[in-house]
Design a protein around this motif. Structure first.
Motif, PDB file in Angstrom:
ATOM      1  N   GLN A  56       0.821  -6.723   3.201  1.00 17.76           N
ATOM      2  CA  GLN A  56       1.619  -7.282   2.236  1.00 17.76           C
ATOM      3  C   GLN A  56       0.885  -8.347   1.452  1.00 17.76           C
ATOM      4  O   GLN A  56       1.411  -8.580   0.059  1.00 17.76           O
ATOM      5  CB  GLN A  56       2.535  -7.960   3.337  1.00 17.76           C
ATOM      6  CG  GLN A  56       3.723  -7.152   3.950  1.00 17.76           C
ATOM      7  CD  GLN A  56       4.519  -7.806   4.958  1.00 17.76           C
ATOM      8  OE1 GLN A  56       4.091  -9.008   5.652  1.00 17.76           O
ATOM      9  NE2 GLN A  56       5.688  -7.269   5.284  1.00 17.76           N
ATOM     10  N   ASP A  57       0.105  -9.001   2.064  1.00 16.74           N
ATOM     11  CA  ASP A  57      -0.862  -9.863   1.116  1.00 16.74           C
ATOM     12  C   ASP A  57      -1.564  -9.159  -0.022  1.00 16.74           C
ATOM     13  O   ASP A  57      -1.719  -9.676  -1.121  1.00 16.74           O
ATOM     14  CB  ASP A  57      -1.791 -10.833   1.893  1.00 16.74           C
ATOM     15  CG  ASP A  57      -1.170 -11.714   2.972  1.00 16.74           C
ATOM     16  OD1 ASP A  57      -0.075 -12.204   2.387  1.00 16.74           O
ATOM     17  OD2 ASP A  57      -1.573 -12.417   4.055  1.00 16.74           O
ATOM     18  N   GLU A  76      -0.577  -6.662  -1.665  1.00 17.76           N
ATOM     19  CA  GLU A  76       0.570  -6.468  -2.846  1.00 17.76           C
ATOM     20  C   GLU A  76       0.612  -7.749  -3.405  1.00 17.76           C
ATOM     21  O   GLU A  76       0.912  -8.065  -4.563  1.00 17.76           O
ATOM     22  CB  GLU A  76       1.681  -5.938  -2.171  1.00 17.76           C
ATOM     23  CG  GLU A  76       2.739  -5.590  -3.213  1.00 17.76           C
ATOM     24  CD  GLU A  76       4.040  -4.734  -2.444  1.00 17.76           C
ATOM     25  OE1 GLU A  76       4.920  -4.606  -3.252  1.00 17.76           O
ATOM     26  OE2 GLU A  76       3.983  -4.360  -1.442  1.00 17.76           O
ATOM     27  N   GLN A  77       1.103  -9.066  -2.553  1.00 20.24           N
ATOM     28  CA  GLN A  77       1.525 -10.003  -3.043  1.00 20.24           C
ATOM     29  C   GLN A  77       0.460 -10.945  -4.116  1.00 20.24           C
ATOM     30  O   GLN A  77       0.483 -11.379  -4.897  1.00 20.24           O
ATOM     31  CB  GLN A  77       1.809 -11.261  -2.007  1.00 20.24           C
ATOM     32  CG  GLN A  77       2.339 -12.497  -2.378  1.00 20.24           C
ATOM     33  CD  GLN A  77       2.271 -13.336  -1.166  1.00 20.24           C
ATOM     34  OE1 GLN A  77       2.724 -13.082   0.081  1.00 20.24           O
ATOM     35  NE2 GLN A  77       2.676 -14.766  -1.432  1.00 20.24           N
ATOM     36  N   TYR A  78      -0.824 -10.781  -3.668  1.00 18.53           N
ATOM     37  CA  TYR A  78      -1.943 -11.309  -4.353  1.00 18.53           C
ATOM     38  C   TYR A  78      -2.478 -10.246  -5.481  1.00 18.53           C
ATOM     39  O   TYR A  78      -3.679 -10.597  -5.956  1.00 18.53           O
ATOM     40  CB  TYR A  78      -3.105 -12.082  -3.495  1.00 18.53           C
ATOM     41  CG  TYR A  78      -2.556 -13.215  -2.736  1.00 18.53           C
ATOM     42  CD1 TYR A  78      -2.659 -14.322  -3.286  1.00 18.53           C
ATOM     43  CD2 TYR A  78      -1.957 -13.096  -1.399  1.00 18.53           C
ATOM     44  CE1 TYR A  78      -1.880 -15.387  -2.746  1.00 18.53           C
ATOM     45  CE2 TYR A  78      -1.357 -14.141  -0.769  1.00 18.53           C
ATOM     46  CZ  TYR A  78      -1.764 -15.632  -1.244  1.00 18.53           C
ATOM     47  OH  TYR A  78      -1.226 -16.479  -0.642  1.00 18.53           O
TER      48      TYR A  78
END
Length: 354
Positions: free
Chosen positions: A109-110, A112-114
């Protein structure tokens, strides 16, 4: 009696779990250990340094530690600006992130987020007990290492500015620099310049690049500034001249007065501008740095048709020109000495135009 003994046995175990005893202590000048870990594509990836004659930035972090994620946007900015540049004695710059955690879902998830998908992302699911983590001596997060093209650690936990300076010195040409100038005004009138006021130049991550002070007419100058994507002029709001003002004004290098600047949510006067607007603040028409970039582009024999093997080299030049649009490119072509002068001159022109 047995209960007391059990209590004293458990305490060291708990302490050891919270503070991993990774006895390796890497220092600058040491050879970088290898990395063999699961990648974001669920395959095991191995890296032995030196690797591909590149400089590598290795960043250890975790989704569970918010402080360890603060460097991720900087890391992506570095990668995007330095990955494809030509260097003198190295083949490029690359980034590897290592998540020290068991939770793969949070890790992905991180990623993708970053916006980390463009770089190499690894995960050490055994945490601090992973052999890779112990070999690197990582006890705290974040931990960052810069490894040179010879596989030697040259920086430990450097700032982004320190990494930029190291890479700039290795580049095939110096970064383009300009003097930036503007005028701080109390109202939309050039005669209302605010004197002796502290002004800071920041990058997009609010790192201070330079500090200066306005002159008696409110003019301030920052010298030899490397051109970036975004800048911020920050004005000291603790000084009495603007402490109680709700807005201030700026004039660019040509004395064009810009829209007013209001205090932001942090009660600061920040004027943010992007790379496309930076030309308004050029202090002079001084030419950009002269550079020499030797590139051997091959053509099919005695023609102006570019050989397919040279397309990758042309892509590098194209990328440089897109990132630094004010550079002037001079193309010089040499043809086979066996041709007569007229044919050689004509072919050189055709190849240059290709």
């Amino acid at each position: 009696m047995y209960k007391i003994l059990l209590f004293f046995i458990l305490i060291p175990l708990l302490i050891q779990a919270q503070f991993p005893d990774n006895t390796v202590h890497l220092k600058i000048g040491d050879k970088a250990p290898p990395l063999v870990l699961m990648g974001s594509d669920n395959s095991v990836q191995g890296f032995n340094f030196p690797l591909n004659d590149k400089v590598y930035l290795i960043h250890f972090w975790s989704s569970g530690y918010s402080l360890s994620k603060k460097f991720l946007p900087r890391l992506i900015s570095l990668y995007q600006r330095y990955n494809n540049l030509p260097y003198r004695n190295i083949e490029g710059f690359d980034v590897i992130t290592v998540a020290v955690q068991s939770d793969k879902i949070a890790w992905k998830q991180d990623i993708e987020q970053y916006n980390l998908s463009g770089i190499t992302n690894l995960i050490a699911q055994r945490g601090f007990n992973d052999a890779n983590i112990k070999n690197w001596g990582v006890n705290i997060l974040p931990s960052t290492f810069l490894v040179n093209e010879q596989g030697i650690i040259v920086m430990i936990n450097p700032t982004m500015l320190q990494i930029e300076q190291y890479l700039d010195e290795a580049r095939n040409f110096p970064p383009n620099r300009k003097d930036l100038r503007a005028r701080l005004l109390m109202n939309p009138n050039l005669s209302s310049g605010i004197p002796s006021h502290n002004v800071f130049l920041l990058n997009m991550f609010e790192d201070t690049l330079q500090k200066t002070k306005t002159n008696e007419r409110g003019i301030f100058t920052f010298s030899e500034i490397k051109l970036l994507n975004d800048f911020i002029f920050r004005f000291d709001t603790t000084q009495n001249q603007i402490k109680y003002l709700k807005e201030i004004y700026l004039a660019d290098a040509n004395d064009v007065i810009l829209p007013p600047v209001s205090k932001n949510s942090s009660r600061l006067f920040d004027f943010q501008f992007s790379g496309k607007d930076v030309q308004k603040f050029y202090a002079s028409d001084r030419k950009a740095n002269a550079i020499q970039f030797i590139s051997k582009i091959k053509f099919k024999e005695n023609t102006s048709t570019i050989d397919l093997s040279s397309l990758k080299e042309l892509d590098k030049i194209k990328d440089i020109m897109e990132k630094q649009p004010d550079l002037v490119l001079e193309v010089i072509c040499h043809t086979d000495s066996k041709l007569d002068d007229d044919k050689s001159f004509k072919l050189s022109q055709e190849q240059a135009n290709a």
